[in-house]
Design a protein around this motif. Structure first.
Motif, PDB file in Angstrom:
ATOM      1  N   PHE A 139       1.686  -1.788   3.980  1.00 40.52           N
ATOM      2  CA  PHE A 139       1.426  -2.826   2.982  1.00 40.52           C
ATOM      3  C   PHE A 139       2.768  -3.284   2.442  1.00 40.52           C
ATOM      4  O   PHE A 139       3.588  -2.465   2.016  1.00 40.52           O
ATOM      5  CB  PHE A 139       0.561  -2.249   1.861  1.00 40.52           C
ATOM      6  N   GLY A 140       3.023  -4.595   2.514  1.00 47.31           N
ATOM      7  CA  GLY A 140       4.300  -5.127   2.072  1.00 47.31           C
ATOM      8  C   GLY A 140       4.161  -6.016   0.854  1.00 47.31           C
ATOM      9  O   GLY A 140       3.158  -6.723   0.703  1.00 47.31           O
ATOM     10  N   VAL A 141       5.163  -5.988  -0.013  1.00 45.82           N
ATOM     11  CA  VAL A 141       5.167  -6.790  -1.241  1.00 45.82           C
ATOM     12  C   VAL A 141       6.557  -7.388  -1.434  1.00 45.82           C
ATOM     13  O   VAL A 141       7.573  -6.701  -1.238  1.00 45.82           O
ATOM     14  CB  VAL A 141       4.791  -5.943  -2.479  1.00 45.82           C
ATOM     15  N   PHE A 265       1.206  -8.547   1.916  1.00 50.11           N
ATOM     16  CA  PHE A 265       0.883  -8.842   3.310  1.00 50.11           C
ATOM     17  C   PHE A 265       1.057  -7.607   4.180  1.00 50.11           C
ATOM     18  O   PHE A 265       1.669  -6.616   3.773  1.00 50.11           O
ATOM     19  CB  PHE A 265       1.798  -9.953   3.842  1.00 50.11           C
ATOM     20  N   ARG A 266       0.519  -7.712   5.392  1.00 53.27           N
ATOM     21  CA  ARG A 266       0.692  -6.661   6.389  1.00 53.27           C
ATOM     22  C   ARG A 266       2.097  -6.707   6.956  1.00 53.27           C
ATOM     23  O   ARG A 266       2.624  -7.773   7.258  1.00 53.27           O
ATOM     24  CB  ARG A 266      -0.303  -6.882   7.533  1.00 53.27           C
ATOM     25  N   VAL A 267       2.710  -5.524   7.125  1.00 55.27           N
ATOM     26  CA  VAL A 267       4.016  -5.414   7.778  1.00 55.27           C
ATOM     27  C   VAL A 267       3.898  -4.411   8.914  1.00 55.27           C
ATOM     28  O   VAL A 267       3.667  -3.226   8.683  1.00 55.27           O
ATOM     29  CB  VAL A 267       5.117  -4.952   6.801  1.00 55.27           C
ATOM     30  N   GLY A 282      14.673  -9.817   4.127  1.00 52.28           N
ATOM     31  CA  GLY A 282      14.699  -8.478   3.562  1.00 52.28           C
ATOM     32  C   GLY A 282      14.116  -8.361   2.169  1.00 52.28           C
ATOM     33  O   GLY A 282      14.164  -7.280   1.566  1.00 52.28           O
ATOM     34  N   ASP A 283      13.555  -9.453   1.634  1.00 50.52           N
ATOM     35  CA  ASP A 283      13.008  -9.435   0.275  1.00 50.52           C
ATOM     36  C   ASP A 283      11.558  -8.926   0.302  1.00 50.52           C
ATOM     37  O   ASP A 283      10.623  -9.640  -0.014  1.00 50.52           O
ATOM     38  CB  ASP A 283      13.069 -10.843  -0.332  1.00 50.52           C
ATOM     39  N   PHE A 284      11.406  -7.670   0.711  1.00 50.58           N
ATOM     40  CA  PHE A 284      10.078  -7.061   0.698  1.00 50.58           C
ATOM     41  C   PHE A 284      10.220  -5.545   0.701  1.00 50.58           C
ATOM     42  O   PHE A 284      11.206  -4.988   1.176  1.00 50.58           O
ATOM     43  CB  PHE A 284       9.227  -7.525   1.887  1.00 50.58           C
ATOM     44  N   THR A 285       9.228  -4.901   0.116  1.00 48.35           N
ATOM     45  CA  THR A 285       9.155  -3.450   0.048  1.00 48.35           C
ATOM     46  C   THR A 285       7.863  -3.023   0.722  1.00 48.35           C
ATOM     47  O   THR A 285       6.828  -3.672   0.555  1.00 48.35           O
ATOM     48  CB  THR A 285       9.148  -2.970  -1.415  1.00 48.35           C
ATOM     49  N   ILE A 286       7.910  -1.941   1.481  1.00 45.16           N
ATOM     50  CA  ILE A 286       6.695  -1.482   2.143  1.00 45.16           C
ATOM     51  C   ILE A 286       6.222  -0.158   1.559  1.00 45.16           C
ATOM     52  O   ILE A 286       7.006   0.607   0.996  1.00 45.16           O
ATOM     53  CB  ILE A 286       6.883  -1.348   3.668  1.00 45.16           C
ATOM     54  N   GLY A 287       4.930   0.087   1.689  1.00 44.10           N
ATOM     55  CA  GLY A 287       4.326   1.318   1.212  1.00 44.10           C
ATOM     56  C   GLY A 287       2.936   1.463   1.792  1.00 44.10           C
ATOM     57  O   GLY A 287       2.555   0.784   2.739  1.00 44.10           O
ATOM     58  N   THR A 288       2.153   2.352   1.204  1.00 44.48           N
ATOM     59  CA  THR A 288       0.787   2.571   1.671  1.00 44.48           C
ATOM     60  C   THR A 288      -0.119   1.433   1.221  1.00 44.48           C
ATOM     61  O   THR A 288       0.184   0.691   0.284  1.00 44.48           O
ATOM     62  CB  THR A 288       0.230   3.889   1.123  1.00 44.48           C
ATOM     63  N   TRP A 289      -1.241   1.303   1.901  1.00 40.14           N
ATOM     64  CA  TRP A 289      -2.262   0.348   1.501  1.00 40.14           C
ATOM     65  C   TRP A 289      -2.906   0.814   0.202  1.00 40.14           C
ATOM     66  O   TRP A 289      -2.855   1.998  -0.132  1.00 40.14           O
ATOM     67  CB  TRP A 289      -3.301   0.189   2.624  1.00 40.14           C
ATOM     68  N   PRO A 290      -3.495  -0.085  -0.576  1.00 37.77           N
ATOM     69  CA  PRO A 290      -3.997   0.302  -1.905  1.00 37.77           C
ATOM     70  C   PRO A 290      -5.176   1.263  -1.832  1.00 37.77           C
ATOM     71  O   PRO A 290      -6.018   1.191  -0.925  1.00 37.77           O
ATOM     72  CB  PRO A 290      -4.415  -1.043  -2.516  1.00 37.77           C
ATOM     73  N   ALA A 291      -5.229   2.146  -2.794  1.00 31.77           N
ATOM     74  CA  ALA A 291      -6.338   3.089  -2.923  1.00 31.77           C
ATOM     75  C   ALA A 291      -7.475   2.433  -3.699  1.00 31.77           C
ATOM     76  O   ALA A 291      -7.263   1.869  -4.765  1.00 31.77           O
ATOM     77  CB  ALA A 291      -5.869   4.347  -3.633  1.00 31.77           C
ATOM     78  N   PHE A 292      -8.675   2.514  -3.147  1.00 31.63           N
ATOM     79  CA  PHE A 292      -9.862   2.041  -3.846  1.00 31.63           C
ATOM     80  C   PHE A 292     -10.458   3.187  -4.655  1.00 31.63           C
ATOM     81  O   PHE A 292     -10.098   4.355  -4.464  1.00 31.63           O
ATOM     82  CB  PHE A 292     -10.885   1.498  -2.855  1.00 31.63           C
TER      83      PHE A 292
END
Length: 424
Positions: A139-141, A265-267, A282-292
């Motif tokens: 998950f990218g932001v 968005f998806r990365v 390079g203006d994005f950070t990636i991590g896990t998808w959100p927890a529901f």
């Protein structure tokens, strides 16, 4: 015109085959990058095994599948096959001639291969591939947008909705125009919309998007239902995606992302090199998808696994197994990441690779990984069911139901009836 590529090392080895005790032939569909990778592996392997050379032959994917099936069935197989595991499953289903590699898994491999890696490599109780390259999707932001709206990387679905509203309305790119959207998404074709559901479903730690391996439809189960309804509401209720997202395919979604119009968005691991240097720079950070709600194992999704298989009628089976084991060594895994952009190990020296922060995050994952299940590799009828599911979801986007819960319950019953009919 489709081309068949033969690596330089392969061509040389064919010319001087008489001087080589063993020439192992591997078929793949990775194109020029794959050829370069196997050339590097050939060089590395020959240092310790001077009497063995590697011939790398690339085929377009459809040809790879058809030629692999035909060659195994006619006892004209190559020594090794390399591809996404679901394609190896297709070959196994048509031939039953893929070797069970379980007894040959290198000692210590379970220290770097996750349970999901081993599960994805196993089909019908056989390890049909050694996992070599994870295909990871995070998950990218947009980092600068988070700073602009005074937010941190979203961890939960509630966080996503809050941040998405700000990204859509608060002019996060500071251009004075209302031209940004909280989330990039797609829905045009079955694999577009269902792929998005896959990512949010597996990303929150659940298993299966539509059906489980026994053919049970899972969409009405409470946690699955929440994911489905919330993703559907992105198109109908929330207004945080581009208005024409329902018609977007992968390419259209990429245009939104690379055009700087989407905040989340998806990365894929294959996106990072370009997006670091071009597009969003390079203006994005990636991590896990959100927890529901109710889930605690948010993850990056392993949307595929490329691996090496050995046919039971491999001409040089013993040597082929040894080379397959070598492909899991640190030096071979480093070559994999350098040439393809993915690997399953991270215990190799990365200091000389010039990796960006986001590339390093994929190379050395410090997050949960949850592997997609590829139901089409288990159920031959699945693509038909998915197509009907997609059609029904598009109808709901065009005409949103008054009661989403009741709608999903009814849809689940209808889909189960179709599955039962297919299963006979």
């Amino acid at each position: 015109m489709n081309k068949v590529f033969l690596s330089t090392a392969a061509a040389t080895s064919l010319i001087v085959s008489a001087a080589s005790a063993q020439d192992l032939v591997v078929w793949h569909d990775l194109g020029e990058n794959g050829i370069k990778w196997f050339e590097a592996l050939n060089e590395l392997y020959s240092e310790q095994n001077p009497d063995v050379s590697i011939t790398s032959i690339n085929y377009p994917t459809d040809q790879w599948i058809s030629k692999s099936i035909a060659s195994l069935n006619t006892d004209t197989a190559p020594d090794l096959l390399f591809n996404n595991y679901e394609r190896v499953i297709r070959v196994q289903n048509q031939t039953d001639k893929i070797l069970d590699l379980t007894p040959y898994l290198p000692a210590g491999a379970k220290e770097y291969l996750s349970e999901g890696d081993l599960q994805v490599a196993t089909y019908d109780d056989k390890m049909i591939i050694f996992p070599i390259q994870r295909v990871q999707m995070a998950f990218g932001v947009r980092s600068s947008w988070l700073e602009a709206v005074d937010e941190e990387f979203p961890q939960t679905w509630d966080d996503v909705l809050r941040v998405a509203e700000k990204f859509t309305t608060a002019d996060p790119d500071n251009n004075g125009e209302s031209d940004t959207f909280g989330i990039a998404i797609e829905a045009a074709n079955p694999r577009d919309l269902i792929h998005m559901l896959d990512l949010y479903t597996f990303g929150t730690g659940l298993r299966h998007t539509l059906v489980d391996p026994e053919g049970n439809v899972v969409i009405a189960e409470p946690q699955h239902k929440e994911v489905l309804i919330e993703v559907m509401k992105l198109f109908t209720d929330y207004g945080y995606v581009a208005p024409d997202s329902v018609n977007h395919s992968f390419q259209d979604m990429y245009q939104v992302i690379e055009g700087g119009r989407a905040g989340m968005f998806r990365v894929g691991d294959w996106n990072v090199k370009k997006w670091d240097a071009e597009a969003i720079a390079g203006d994005f950070t990636i991590g896990t998808w959100p927890a529901f709600e109710g889930t605690e194992d948010a993850a990056v999704v392993v949307g595929g696994m490329r691996g090496v298989a050995v046919p039971t009628n491999s001409p040089e089976q013993e040597a082929a197994i040894a080379f397959a084991q070598f492909m899991l060594s640190p030096e071979a895994q480093k070559a994999s990441f350098a040439n393809i952009g993915s690997s399953v190990r991270s215990d190799f020296d990365m200091t000389d690779m010039g990796l960006s922060e986001n590339q390093t995050a994929f190379a050395d994952p410090q997050y949960n990984l949850n592997a997609y299940d590829f139901p089409e590799s288990i159920h031959t009828w699945y693509p038909e069911i998915e197509a009907e599911y997609h059609k029904r979801l598009l109808d709901a986007i065009a005409n949103p139901p008054e009661d989403w819960n009741a709608y999903v319950d009814e849809l689940a019953a209808d889909m189960q009836a179709l599955v039962d009919e297919k299963q006979g």
